[in-house]
Design a protein around this motif. Structure first.
Motif, PDB file in Angstrom:
ATOM      1  N   GLU A 258      42.337 -74.640  10.745  1.00  0.00           N
ATOM      2  CA  GLU A 258      41.491 -73.669  10.051  1.00  0.00           C
ATOM      3  C   GLU A 258      40.024 -73.980  10.260  1.00  0.00           C
ATOM      4  O   GLU A 258      39.202 -73.086  10.491  1.00  0.00           O
ATOM      5  CB  GLU A 258      41.821 -73.664   8.554  1.00  0.00           C
ATOM      6  CG  GLU A 258      43.101 -72.938   8.201  1.00  0.00           C
ATOM      7  CD  GLU A 258      43.094 -71.482   8.645  1.00  0.00           C
ATOM      8  OE1 GLU A 258      42.047 -70.818   8.487  1.00  0.00           O
ATOM      9  OE2 GLU A 258      44.122 -71.013   9.167  1.00  0.00           O
ATOM     10  N   LYS A 261      39.064 -72.922  13.790  1.00  0.00           N
ATOM     11  CA  LYS A 261      38.906 -71.463  13.920  1.00  0.00           C
ATOM     12  C   LYS A 261      37.614 -70.991  13.271  1.00  0.00           C
ATOM     13  O   LYS A 261      36.929 -70.119  13.827  1.00  0.00           O
ATOM     14  CB  LYS A 261      40.112 -70.758  13.301  1.00  0.00           C
ATOM     15  CG  LYS A 261      41.407 -70.927  14.103  1.00  0.00           C
ATOM     16  CD  LYS A 261      42.516 -70.022  13.604  1.00  0.00           C
ATOM     17  CE  LYS A 261      42.999 -70.453  12.249  1.00  0.00           C
ATOM     18  NZ  LYS A 261      44.155 -69.633  11.793  1.00  0.00           N
ATOM     19  N   ARG A 262      37.271 -71.560  12.127  1.00  0.00           N
ATOM     20  CA  ARG A 262      36.014 -71.156  11.474  1.00  0.00           C
ATOM     21  C   ARG A 262      34.811 -71.544  12.330  1.00  0.00           C
ATOM     22  O   ARG A 262      33.844 -70.786  12.437  1.00  0.00           O
ATOM     23  CB  ARG A 262      35.912 -71.797  10.094  1.00  0.00           C
ATOM     24  CG  ARG A 262      36.847 -71.190   9.050  1.00  0.00           C
ATOM     25  CD  ARG A 262      36.411 -71.584   7.646  1.00  0.00           C
ATOM     26  NE  ARG A 262      36.469 -73.033   7.464  1.00  0.00           N
ATOM     27  CZ  ARG A 262      37.554 -73.695   7.044  1.00  0.00           C
ATOM     28  NH1 ARG A 262      38.670 -73.034   6.764  1.00  0.00           N
ATOM     29  NH2 ARG A 262      37.520 -75.004   6.897  1.00  0.00           N
ATOM     30  N   ALA A 264      34.760 -71.777  15.544  1.00  0.00           N
ATOM     31  CA  ALA A 264      34.715 -70.860  16.688  1.00  0.00           C
ATOM     32  C   ALA A 264      34.107 -69.526  16.291  1.00  0.00           C
ATOM     33  O   ALA A 264      33.371 -68.902  17.067  1.00  0.00           O
ATOM     34  CB  ALA A 264      36.119 -70.671  17.240  1.00  0.00           C
ATOM     35  N   GLU A 265      34.390 -69.090  15.080  1.00  0.00           N
ATOM     36  CA  GLU A 265      33.835 -67.813  14.604  1.00  0.00           C
ATOM     37  C   GLU A 265      32.325 -67.885  14.425  1.00  0.00           C
ATOM     38  O   GLU A 265      31.626 -66.881  14.558  1.00  0.00           O
ATOM     39  CB  GLU A 265      34.495 -67.422  13.282  1.00  0.00           C
ATOM     40  CG  GLU A 265      35.968 -67.039  13.421  1.00  0.00           C
ATOM     41  CD  GLU A 265      36.631 -66.843  12.077  1.00  0.00           C
ATOM     42  OE1 GLU A 265      35.959 -67.095  11.034  1.00  0.00           O
ATOM     43  OE2 GLU A 265      37.807 -66.449  12.049  1.00  0.00           O
ATOM     44  N   ARG A 266      31.812 -69.082  14.128  1.00  0.00           N
ATOM     45  CA  ARG A 266      30.369 -69.239  13.901  1.00  0.00           C
ATOM     46  C   ARG A 266      29.585 -69.390  15.195  1.00  0.00           C
ATOM     47  O   ARG A 266      28.353 -69.297  15.186  1.00  0.00           O
ATOM     48  CB  ARG A 266      30.109 -70.462  13.009  1.00  0.00           C
ATOM     49  CG  ARG A 266      30.567 -70.291  11.567  1.00  0.00           C
ATOM     50  CD  ARG A 266      29.955 -71.371  10.695  1.00  0.00           C
ATOM     51  NE  ARG A 266      30.427 -72.693  11.081  1.00  0.00           N
ATOM     52  CZ  ARG A 266      31.498 -73.301  10.568  1.00  0.00           C
ATOM     53  NH1 ARG A 266      32.222 -72.678   9.639  1.00  0.00           N
ATOM     54  NH2 ARG A 266      31.840 -74.515  10.953  1.00  0.00           N
ATOM     55  N   GLU A 267      30.284 -69.627  16.291  1.00  0.00           N
ATOM     56  CA  GLU A 267      29.573 -69.784  17.561  1.00  0.00           C
ATOM     57  C   GLU A 267      28.914 -68.476  17.968  1.00  0.00           C
ATOM     58  O   GLU A 267      29.527 -67.405  17.852  1.00  0.00           O
ATOM     59  CB  GLU A 267      30.548 -70.246  18.647  1.00  0.00           C
ATOM     60  CG  GLU A 267      31.040 -71.673  18.465  1.00  0.00           C
ATOM     61  CD  GLU A 267      31.966 -72.097  19.591  1.00  0.00           C
ATOM     62  OE1 GLU A 267      32.230 -71.268  20.480  1.00  0.00           O
ATOM     63  OE2 GLU A 267      32.435 -73.257  19.562  1.00  0.00           O
ATOM     64  N   VAL A 269      27.639 -65.336  20.011  1.00  0.00           N
ATOM     65  CA  VAL A 269      28.175 -64.572  21.125  1.00  0.00           C
ATOM     66  C   VAL A 269      27.122 -64.526  22.231  1.00  0.00           C
ATOM     67  O   VAL A 269      25.949 -64.210  21.969  1.00  0.00           O
ATOM     68  CB  VAL A 269      28.525 -63.136  20.703  1.00  0.00           C
ATOM     69  CG1 VAL A 269      29.036 -62.330  21.889  1.00  0.00           C
ATOM     70  CG2 VAL A 269      29.562 -63.165  19.575  1.00  0.00           C
TER      71      VAL A 269
END
Length: 274
Positions: A258, A261-262, A264-267, A269
């Motif tokens: 978890e 994944k969090r 990765a979401e904050r990276e 774009v």
């Protein structure tokens, strides 16, 4: 062109041929072309990309290679039918780039055959979904793994190994002899999915990891099984190639996954530069 670029171009060529076979209703071709990608994946997963490149360099291969005698003898094998398909694709190709891509794939299959890996290839393709993510070696500690990595003249790349009970990705660059390894969260999605289905209250229970390990030697997971050790749930993963099991603590693995994944979401774009 680097070996990685050559393999990528060859995969695109195979995808184009597969789409054409599907649109034109050529059922046999439609079944065989996806195997080409599986064969490339086999080379990649087992860390043999640079070995394949050396095979090409050593043989000074012709654009249209001869079919390996090993494949000639296996007329009923899927790999033999794929080679027949590749030969025909080479002969039908109108452009030199297409012929080069077909040639790379033919040489790839010859390499697997000539190095005695056809049975391993067939096993990989036929059981890939059922097997755990492939690891080619196991080490007790990271220091042991890094010593092994430094000692190799040409390390396998890219591939996975086990350090203790954790997956690591090993990589190297033949061009500048750089090499390294990093934690690979490849088993965590499996744990997440299997745990979501529910852990049986009758899962085998043990007081210690040693007891669990001894039991698993005689009751191999196929390839996954939940067990309880000292009241904590673990996912036992059977590594057929290594003849061993790894044990992954469910609670901490899910927590780490978890967090991964969090993160990765904050990276950010990447911006479109076009």
């Amino acid at each position: 062109m680097s070996i990685h670029d050559a393999l990528t171009s060859a995969s695109r060529f195979a995808a184009v041929r597969w789409r054409a076979a599907r649109l034109e209703g050529r059922e046999e071709e439609k079944r065989l072309w996806p195997l080409v990608n599986e064969y490339r994946a086999f080379i990649g997963e087992t860390g043999q990309v640079y070995l394949f490149e050396k095979y090409l360099e050593a043989g000074a291969p012709a654009l249209r290679p001869q079919v390996s005698t090993v494949l000639e003898a296996r007329r009923d094998a899927a790999s033999r039918r794929v080679m027949v398909l590749l030969v025909r694709a080479f002969d039908e190709a109108a452009e030199i780039e297409q012929k080069q891509s077909a040639s790379v794939l033919m040489h790839l299959l010859n390499f697997i055959a000539d190095t005695g890996q056809i049975d391993a290839l067939e096993d990989y393709v036929n059981n890939r979904v059922e097997y755990a993510p492939l690891a080619i070696a196991h080490f007790t500690t990271r220091d042991e793994a890094e010593t092994w990595l430094r000692s190799l003249a040409e390390p396998p790349s890219p591939t996975r190994i086990l350090v203790g009970d954790e997956y690591y990705r090993v990589w190297s660059s033949r061009e500048d002899n750089a090499r390294g390894m990093y934690r690979d969260y490849v088993i965590e999605p499996y744990i997440e999915e299997l745990a979501a289905r529910g852990i049986s209250p009758t899962a085998p229970s043990f007081k210690t990891r040693a007891e669990a390990g001894d039991w698993l030697k005689n009751h191999p997971a196929a390839p996954f099984e939940f067990v309880s050790v000292a009241g904590e749930h673990f996912l036992a993963v059977h590594h057929k190639r290594l003849k061993r099991h790894s044990l992954h603590p469910v609670a901490s693995a899910l927590t780490e996954w978890e967090a991964k994944k969090r993160a990765a979401e904050r990276e950010p774009v990447p911006e479109d530069t076009d």
